[in-house]
Write a protein that holds these residues in place. Sequence first.
Motif, PDB file in Angstrom:
ATOM      1  N   ALA A   1       0.861  -1.192   0.000  1.00  0.00           N
ATOM      2  CA  ALA A   1       0.000   0.000   0.000  1.00  0.00           C
ATOM      3  C   ALA A   1       0.893   1.237   0.000  1.00  0.00           C
ATOM      4  N   PRO A   2       0.545   2.266  -0.766  1.00  0.00           N
ATOM      5  CA  PRO A   2       1.420   3.440  -0.907  1.00  0.00           C
ATOM      6  C   PRO A   2       1.646   4.200   0.391  1.00  0.00           C
ATOM      7  N   TRP A   3       0.766   4.036   1.368  1.00  0.00           N
ATOM      8  CA  TRP A   3       0.942   4.722   2.654  1.00  0.00           C
ATOM      9  C   TRP A   3       1.807   3.916   3.651  1.00  0.00           C
ATOM     10  N   ASN A   4       2.196   2.705   3.254  1.00  0.00           N
ATOM     11  CA  ASN A   4       3.089   1.886   4.092  1.00  0.00           C
ATOM     12  C   ASN A   4       4.541   2.097   3.668  1.00  0.00           C
ATOM     13  N   LYS A   5       5.455   1.556   4.465  1.00  0.00           N
ATOM     14  CA  LYS A   5       6.871   1.723   4.160  1.00  0.00           C
ATOM     15  C   LYS A   5       7.619   0.423   4.445  1.00  0.00           C
ATOM     16  N   VAL A   6       8.682   0.175   3.698  1.00  0.00           N
ATOM     17  CA  VAL A   6       9.511  -1.009   3.893  1.00  0.00           C
ATOM     18  C   VAL A   6      10.938  -0.566   4.247  1.00  0.00           C
ATOM     19  N   TYR A   7      11.471  -1.133   5.330  1.00  0.00           N
ATOM     20  CA  TYR A   7      12.855  -0.883   5.748  1.00  0.00           C
ATOM     21  C   TYR A   7      13.694  -2.094   5.342  1.00  0.00           C
ATOM     22  N   VAL A   8      14.689  -1.845   4.508  1.00  0.00           N
ATOM     23  CA  VAL A   8      15.492  -2.932   3.943  1.00  0.00           C
ATOM     24  C   VAL A   8      16.749  -3.150   4.790  1.00  0.00           C
ATOM     25  N   TYR A   9      16.994  -4.437   5.135  1.00  0.00           N
ATOM     26  CA  TYR A   9      18.160  -4.822   5.945  1.00  0.00           C
ATOM     27  C   TYR A   9      19.072  -5.749   5.151  1.00  0.00           C
ATOM     28  N   ASN A  10      20.356  -5.596   5.364  1.00  0.00           N
ATOM     29  CA  ASN A  10      21.355  -6.532   4.835  1.00  0.00           C
ATOM     30  C   ASN A  10      21.365  -7.759   5.746  1.00  0.00           C
ATOM     31  N   THR A  11      21.036  -8.924   5.199  1.00  0.00           N
ATOM     32  CA  THR A  11      20.980 -10.146   6.015  1.00  0.00           C
ATOM     33  C   THR A  11      22.187 -11.052   5.798  1.00  0.00           C
ATOM     34  N   LYS A  12      23.147 -10.611   4.970  1.00  0.00           N
ATOM     35  CA  LYS A  12      24.360 -11.398   4.774  1.00  0.00           C
ATOM     36  C   LYS A  12      25.267 -11.244   5.998  1.00  0.00           C
ATOM     37  N   GLN A  13      26.253 -12.151   6.082  1.00  0.00           N
ATOM     38  CA  GLN A  13      27.234 -12.021   7.158  1.00  0.00           C
ATOM     39  C   GLN A  13      28.058 -10.757   6.935  1.00  0.00           C
ATOM     40  N   GLN A  14      28.221  -9.987   8.001  1.00  0.00           N
ATOM     41  CA  GLN A  14      28.973  -8.735   7.942  1.00  0.00           C
ATOM     42  C   GLN A  14      30.085  -8.767   8.986  1.00  0.00           C
ATOM     43  N   GLU A  15      31.017  -7.839   8.852  1.00  0.00           N
ATOM     44  CA  GLU A  15      32.147  -7.786   9.780  1.00  0.00           C
ATOM     45  C   GLU A  15      32.322  -6.375  10.309  1.00  0.00           C
ATOM     46  N   VAL A  16      32.540  -6.282  11.604  1.00  0.00           N
ATOM     47  CA  VAL A  16      32.924  -5.015  12.210  1.00  0.00           C
ATOM     48  C   VAL A  16      34.283  -5.215  12.851  1.00  0.00           C
ATOM     49  N   PHE A  17      35.180  -4.251  12.646  1.00  0.00           N
ATOM     50  CA  PHE A  17      36.556  -4.351  13.139  1.00  0.00           C
ATOM     51  C   PHE A  17      36.761  -3.308  14.223  1.00  0.00           C
ATOM     52  N   GLU A  18      36.977  -3.785  15.432  1.00  0.00           N
ATOM     53  CA  GLU A  18      37.268  -2.904  16.556  1.00  0.00           C
ATOM     54  C   GLU A  18      38.782  -2.836  16.742  1.00  0.00           C
ATOM     55  N   LYS A  19      39.375  -1.716  16.375  1.00  0.00           N
ATOM     56  CA  LYS A  19      40.830  -1.573  16.397  1.00  0.00           C
ATOM     57  C   LYS A  19      41.277  -0.825  17.650  1.00  0.00           C
ATOM     58  N   LYS A  20      42.382  -1.338  18.241  1.00  0.00           N
ATOM     59  CA  LYS A  20      43.011  -0.701  19.399  1.00  0.00           C
ATOM     60  C   LYS A  20      42.017  -0.491  20.542  1.00  0.00           C
ATOM     61  N   MET A  21      41.280  -1.533  20.847  1.00  0.00           N
ATOM     62  CA  MET A  21      40.353  -1.487  21.967  1.00  0.00           C
ATOM     63  C   MET A  21      41.149  -1.606  23.272  1.00  0.00           C
ATOM     64  N   GLN A  22      41.033  -0.632  24.154  1.00  0.00           N
ATOM     65  CA  GLN A  22      41.830  -0.588  25.375  1.00  0.00           C
ATOM     66  C   GLN A  22      41.147  -1.376  26.501  1.00  0.00           C
ATOM     67  N   VAL A  23      41.884  -2.346  27.057  1.00  0.00           N
ATOM     68  CA  VAL A  23      41.382  -3.177  28.159  1.00  0.00           C
ATOM     69  C   VAL A  23      42.491  -3.322  29.200  1.00  0.00           C
ATOM     70  N   LEU A  24      42.113  -3.780  30.393  1.00  0.00           N
ATOM     71  CA  LEU A  24      43.083  -3.960  31.476  1.00  0.00           C
ATOM     72  C   LEU A  24      43.259  -5.442  31.784  1.00  0.00           C
ATOM     73  N   SER A  25      44.520  -5.845  32.012  1.00  0.00           N
ATOM     74  CA  SER A  25      44.814  -7.225  32.395  1.00  0.00           C
ATOM     75  C   SER A  25      44.507  -7.416  33.870  1.00  0.00           C
ATOM     76  N   SER A  26      44.706  -8.636  34.362  1.00  0.00           N
ATOM     77  CA  SER A  26      44.386  -8.954  35.754  1.00  0.00           C
ATOM     78  C   SER A  26      45.239  -8.156  36.744  1.00  0.00           C
ATOM     79  N   ASN A  27      46.444  -7.757  36.316  1.00  0.00           N
ATOM     80  CA  ASN A  27      47.301  -6.976  37.209  1.00  0.00           C
ATOM     81  C   ASN A  27      47.282  -5.484  36.890  1.00  0.00           C
ATOM     82  N   GLY A  28      46.248  -5.045  36.141  1.00  0.00           N
ATOM     83  CA  GLY A  28      46.027  -3.621  35.928  1.00  0.00           C
ATOM     84  C   GLY A  28      46.791  -2.975  34.806  1.00  0.00           C
TER      85      GLY A  28
END
Length: 272
Positions: A60-87
């Motif tokens: 119906a012309p008054w409705n709307k469709v939101y299109v999603y990419n359903t393929k496998q995708q990749e996100v790259f988190e670079k230089k994520m800062q974390v702490l080891s057990s000894n700080g």
Amino acid sequence: MERLPKIGLPILIIIVLLIVFISKASVNIGYGEAGVLFKTFGGGVVTDEPALGEGFHIIAPWNKVYVYNTKQQEVFEKKMQVLSSNGLEISLDVSVLYQPKMEKLGLLHQTKGEDYLNIVIVPEIRAVARSVVGRYTPEQLYSTKRDAIQNEIFEETKKKVDGQYVQLNAVLVRDVTLPIAIKEAIERKLKQEQESLEYEFRIEKAKKEAERQRIDAEGKAAANTILSASLTDKILKEKGIEATLELSKSPNAKVIVVGSGKDGMPLILGNQ
């Protein structure tokens, strides 16, 4: 300019309206995509019906469709800062392979929206990575526990995003960066441990060789003892006579004197 016939103007208007209607009432979904239908006058996001699949769809012309990419995708988190057990501060490069759950696409759109990557996946992977890495020392991160850490981050993140209509396929720890001083200290320690293991191996090898030689010597000594015990004077004389007779068959000229040698053994004279 010639005026349009009266019947032509309504037809032109109808054609224009039809073109607008078709453009508003149709949607083409590409490969590896799916559409979530939003009914303006029918309850909003459709969550109780399958998402629209690939291909051409009339809506119906008054409705709307939101299109999603359903393929496998990749996100790259670079230089994520974390702490080891000894700080100590550790830097991680992490890749996350993900895709939306096709059968829950309507619920994903309704609860998270199109920016679900930054709403669900990125915050969860950061929180879990900090929690997991905080259980280990820098040395474990650098060497023995890297695969275990990667698996733990994946399993714990997967549990968190599964209920948020996202499918997590893999988490890959691409790189672990330690402070330079810590890295050098770990490398020195690992080198020393390797040298120590090599030294222990050489000692163990030498011990085994010494044991082999001892067993071999004991065997030879035992054989000589047995042989010596079995060689009586009578047997030795008999063997000497047999050897002398064999020599007498030689074509070389000689003189054999029986009984003239020590202990009555034959003598061989005149060898040429």
